[in-house]
Design a protein around this motif. Structure first.
Motif, PDB file in Angstrom:
ATOM      1  N   GLU A  43     -10.058  13.987   7.761  1.00 51.93           N
ATOM      2  CA  GLU A  43     -10.623  15.274   7.340  1.00 51.93           C
ATOM      3  C   GLU A  43     -11.708  15.074   6.284  1.00 51.93           C
ATOM      4  OE1 GLU A  43      -6.902  17.156   6.051  1.00 51.93           O
ATOM      5  OE2 GLU A  43      -7.271  18.729   7.527  1.00 51.93           O
ATOM      6  N   HIS A  52      -3.819   2.356   7.666  1.00 49.67           N
ATOM      7  CA  HIS A  52      -2.742   3.212   7.162  1.00 49.67           C
ATOM      8  C   HIS A  52      -1.363   2.818   7.687  1.00 49.67           C
ATOM      9  CE1 HIS A  52      -6.127   5.817   6.105  1.00 49.67           C
ATOM     10  NE2 HIS A  52      -5.308   6.408   5.263  1.00 49.67           N
ATOM     11  N   MET A  53      -1.291   2.092   8.795  1.00 55.92           N
ATOM     12  CA  MET A  53       0.028   1.950   9.429  1.00 55.92           C
ATOM     13  C   MET A  53       0.945   1.024   8.628  1.00 55.92           C
ATOM     14  SD  MET A  53      -0.799  -0.236  12.818  1.00 55.92           S
ATOM     15  CE  MET A  53      -1.036  -2.006  12.811  1.00 55.92           C
ATOM     16  N   ARG A  86       0.817  -1.211   0.000  1.00 51.51           N
ATOM     17  CA  ARG A  86       0.000   0.000   0.000  1.00 51.51           C
ATOM     18  C   ARG A  86       0.851   1.261   0.000  1.00 51.51           C
ATOM     19  NH1 ARG A  86      -0.896   3.379   3.669  1.00 51.51           N
ATOM     20  NH2 ARG A  86      -3.042   3.814   3.107  1.00 51.51           N
ATOM     21  N   PHE A  88      -5.635  13.321   6.384  1.00 50.94           N
ATOM     22  CA  PHE A  88      -6.553  13.726   5.319  1.00 50.94           C
ATOM     23  C   PHE A  88      -7.732  12.784   5.231  1.00 50.94           C
ATOM     24  CE2 PHE A  88      -8.005  13.505   0.861  1.00 50.94           C
ATOM     25  CZ  PHE A  88      -8.615  14.754   0.822  1.00 50.94           C
ATOM     26  N   PHE A  89      -7.510  11.508   5.504  1.00 47.41           N
ATOM     27  CA  PHE A  89      -8.629  10.556   5.479  1.00 47.41           C
ATOM     28  C   PHE A  89      -9.676  10.977   6.515  1.00 47.41           C
ATOM     29  CE2 PHE A  89     -11.028   6.744   6.190  1.00 47.41           C
ATOM     30  CZ  PHE A  89     -11.011   6.066   4.980  1.00 47.41           C
ATOM     31  N   ASP A 104       5.481   7.650   8.945  1.00 46.06           N
ATOM     32  CA  ASP A 104       6.358   8.797   8.716  1.00 46.06           C
ATOM     33  C   ASP A 104       5.455  10.001   8.454  1.00 46.06           C
ATOM     34  OD1 ASP A 104       5.412   8.517   6.122  1.00 46.06           O
ATOM     35  OD2 ASP A 104       7.312   7.801   5.305  1.00 46.06           O
ATOM     36  N   ARG A 131      -0.441   3.925  -2.825  1.00 47.41           N
ATOM     37  CA  ARG A 131      -1.160   5.121  -2.387  1.00 47.41           C
ATOM     38  C   ARG A 131      -0.767   6.380  -3.168  1.00 47.41           C
ATOM     39  NH1 ARG A 131       2.119   6.525   3.222  1.00 47.41           N
ATOM     40  NH2 ARG A 131       4.130   6.771   2.178  1.00 47.41           N
ATOM     41  N   ALA A 165       0.237  12.431   7.262  1.00 46.88           N
ATOM     42  CA  ALA A 165      -0.549  13.402   6.478  1.00 46.88           C
ATOM     43  C   ALA A 165      -1.651  12.700   5.694  1.00 46.88           C
ATOM     44  CB  ALA A 165       0.372  14.168   5.530  1.00 46.88           C
ATOM     45  N   GLU A 166      -1.339  11.519   5.185  1.00 47.32           N
ATOM     46  CA  GLU A 166      -2.329  10.752   4.422  1.00 47.32           C
ATOM     47  C   GLU A 166      -3.493  10.348   5.329  1.00 47.32           C
ATOM     48  OE1 GLU A 166      -0.918   6.915   3.340  1.00 47.32           O
ATOM     49  OE2 GLU A 166      -2.519   6.548   1.905  1.00 47.32           O
ATOM     50  N   VAL A 178       4.681  11.608   5.833  1.00 49.91           N
ATOM     51  CA  VAL A 178       3.789  11.504   4.676  1.00 49.91           C
ATOM     52  C   VAL A 178       2.578  10.633   5.014  1.00 49.91           C
ATOM     53  CG1 VAL A 178       3.581  10.667   2.307  1.00 49.91           C
ATOM     54  CG2 VAL A 178       5.647  11.868   3.025  1.00 49.91           C
ATOM     55  N   THR A 179       2.843   9.520   5.703  1.00 52.31           N
ATOM     56  CA  THR A 179       1.739   8.609   6.021  1.00 52.31           C
ATOM     57  C   THR A 179       0.806   9.233   7.050  1.00 52.31           C
ATOM     58  OG1 THR A 179       3.330   6.839   5.639  1.00 52.31           O
ATOM     59  CG2 THR A 179       1.214   6.213   6.561  1.00 52.31           C
ATOM     60  N   PRO A 187      -2.820  14.729   0.535  1.00 55.79           N
ATOM     61  CA  PRO A 187      -1.369  14.994   0.531  1.00 55.79           C
ATOM     62  C   PRO A 187      -0.624  14.305  -0.597  1.00 55.79           C
ATOM     63  CG  PRO A 187      -1.962  13.497   2.308  1.00 55.79           C
ATOM     64  CD  PRO A 187      -3.251  13.993   1.732  1.00 55.79           C
TER      65      PRO A 187
END
Lengths: 422, 125
Positions: B90, B57-58, A76, B87-88, B78, A80, B83-84, B80-81, A142
């Protein structure tokens, strides 16, 4: 200049096949890859045909909805940040590494670089920027930048494969991956890299295709069997296509030492621009002719040494005529008469990926011993007078092959591939 | 052909289309938890939703979701993750999260508390 480079691995996700065997069979039998396509369920859209990619479903902007062949498995953390054409590209690279006999950890030591070409993903840009607009700028995905902009291929592939050599992207429209391949050759010749992965990829969705319809550049022929007919008098525009191709280029002695399979030598390249128009080719193909001459000079060859030319010809009225005149200038005027074909009659035109795709086709033709014919060519344009445009594939191995590419802004790039003997 | 996850069961009829697009790959109990979160602010449902989204996400899929697990050191996130994932949340809950809020969330417990706080500030559905 002592260092030379050879092609050692190929990977294909294309309208004419998703592996080397299928692609070779299609080139040999002239089995086309074009298919009917609809946009917005709107029959009034003028474009009816595209070079589509089978076995994938990437219609959603969300990667969790995508489907792809079960033989590929990606984490993933990679998926992503991909655009649809990034998924195609990963699959093509996986094939090329296996084809070249390279394990993934063999390309992480800095000796291997990566040059890519795509237009980015207008599809992902559209969806993700729309999210930002809908939130009135207060939030956004992002991954918007790294999935969308030109460069998305090199960002994602370099991270996934842990590539530490030279990494970059090329933006010269339909000549992009040809620039990538040429610069990859130079990096090997100059001793900067031992091995280069060259990747081109594009998408077949409304966001990529329909802007070309707005330019009146696409065929409106609804018949997949005849919509793309390079050099034919009845051609009426190009057929857009997508997919991904990866070509692995290696310094010759390094490839020999590790016993790599060798398709052909990439013997030279050259580039020259028209200096003429943002989108229309020079009426006599002056830039393309100059690029061909520079390429021959770079390889130390004469026009009479070329056995086969894989033409850029996309099936547009103006572009094909310009290329035919350029070919006559370089070859006919020199007393040379190589076999010439455009494989875009089979594949359609995959934009920035076309250069590396057709270089890969040339490598297959040299190694497997055939010259692809001109699919759908019935009545050649008068501009083609004197050119040898075989209709059917010829069972004959070309020794030296020229590959042409041209892009918007009059950017012309050519390569020479040559039969390699140990 | 393959999918990353098995085809999901039909979504509850009352999950809005935009949320369903985000949650259709989650098990039915997560989508039901989402409904309870937006309709009743149910704290247990909030925890179910948060833990499912963190797990999705992890990077270290094998790690446990203990309350004191650190998102970066223990679960492999990290910037980026994170932030990802932010956003999910949000996009799902139609909230905005500031950078200052993000840096204060270090553990799973911090995140659970933060999302409960954010949800409490939402207008009633």
């Amino acid at each position: 200049m002592n260092r030379t480079a050879v092609v050692t691995g190929l990977g294909f996700i294309t309208p004419i096949g998703n592996d080397r065997a299928a692609v070779t069979a299609s080139l040999r039998t002239l089995r086309p890859g074009l298919a009917p396509i609809t946009f917005f369920d709107n029959p009034a859209v003028s474009v009816k045909v595209a070079g589509t990619v089978r076995e994938f479903d990437v219609e959603s902007p969300g990667w969790r909805d995508w489907r792809w062949p079960a033989r590929y498995d990606f984490p993933r953390e990679t998926l992503r940040s991909l655009a649809p054409h990034g998924l195609y590209a990963l699959c093509a690279v996986e094939q090329a590494l296996a084809d070249a006999g390279l394990a993934p950890d063999a390309i992480t030591d800095g000796g291997t670089g990566l040059y890519c070409a795509s237009a980015g993903s207008a599809f992902m840009t559209h969806h993700q920027v729309a999210q930002i607009y809908a939130a009135r700028g207060e939030r956004g995905n992002p991954m918007t930048v790294v999935t969308s902009i030109a460069g998305t291929l090199n960002f994602n592939l370099a991270a996934h494969y842990r590539i530490r050599g030279a990494v970059g992207g090329f933006a010269a429209a339909c000549a992009s991956s040809s620039h990538a391949l040429g610069c990859a050759l130079d990096d090997i010749r100059l001793g900067r890299q031992t091995r280069m992965l060259v990747v081109g990829a594009e998408e077949t969705n409304a966001a990529t295709i329909l802007p070309f319809a707005a330019m009146r550049a696409l065929s409106t022929n609804a018949d997949p069997a005849t919509a793309s007919r390079p050099f034919d008098q009845a051609r009426d525009g190009f057929v857009s296509a997508g997919g991904a191709v990866c070509l692995i280029l290696e310094e010759t002695e390094a490839a020999r030492r590790r016993g790599a399979p060798i398709y052909a030598e990439l013997a030279g390249w050259g580039a020259a621009a028209d200096g003429h128009s943002i989108a229309v080719s020079h009426p006599e193909g002056a830039g393309l002719a100059a690029a061909m001459r520079r390429t021959l000079a770079d390889a130390g060859l004469a026009a009479t040494d070329i056995d086969y030319v894989n033409a850029h010809a996309t099936s547009t009225p103006a572009g094909d005529r310009s290329e035919a005149l350029a070919l006559r200038s370089v070859f006919s005027d020199a007393g040379a008469r190589p076999r010439i074909s455009s494989t875009k009659g089979l594949t359609g035109h995959p934009l920035s990926m076309s250069g590396v795709m057709e270089a890969a086709f040339c490598a297959l033709a040299i190694r497997d011993g055939f010259i692809p014919g001109n699919a759908n060519l019935v009545t050649p344009d008068e501009a083609c007078t004197g050119l040898d445009l075989p209709r059917a594939t010829i069972d004959q191995a070309p020794r030296v092959v020229l590959n042409n590419s041209s892009g918007f802004g009059g950017s012309n790039v050519c390569h020479v591939l040559r039969c390699w003997k140990a | 052909m393959k999918t990353r996850t098995p085809p999901p069961p039909a979504a509850p009829a009352s999950v809005p289309e935009a949320a369903d697009a985000l949650l259709r790959h989650f098990p039915a109990e997560v989508r039901e938890a989402y409904l309870r979160v937006v309709t009743s602010r149910d704290p247990a449902a909030t925890d179910t939703l948060v833990l499912a989204i963190v797990a999705d996400h992890m990077p270290r899929a094998e790690a446990g979701l203990a309350d004191d697990a650190k998102l970066m050191a223990d679960l492999g996130f990290d910037s980026v993750t994170i932030a990802e994932m932010v956003f999910f949340f949000e996009d799902l809950l139609k909230v905005s999260v500031t950078n200052a809020e993000i840096v204060r969330v270090r553990t799973v417990a911090d995140l659970r508390a933060f999302v409960r706080h954010k949800i409490a500030s939402l207008p009633r559905a």
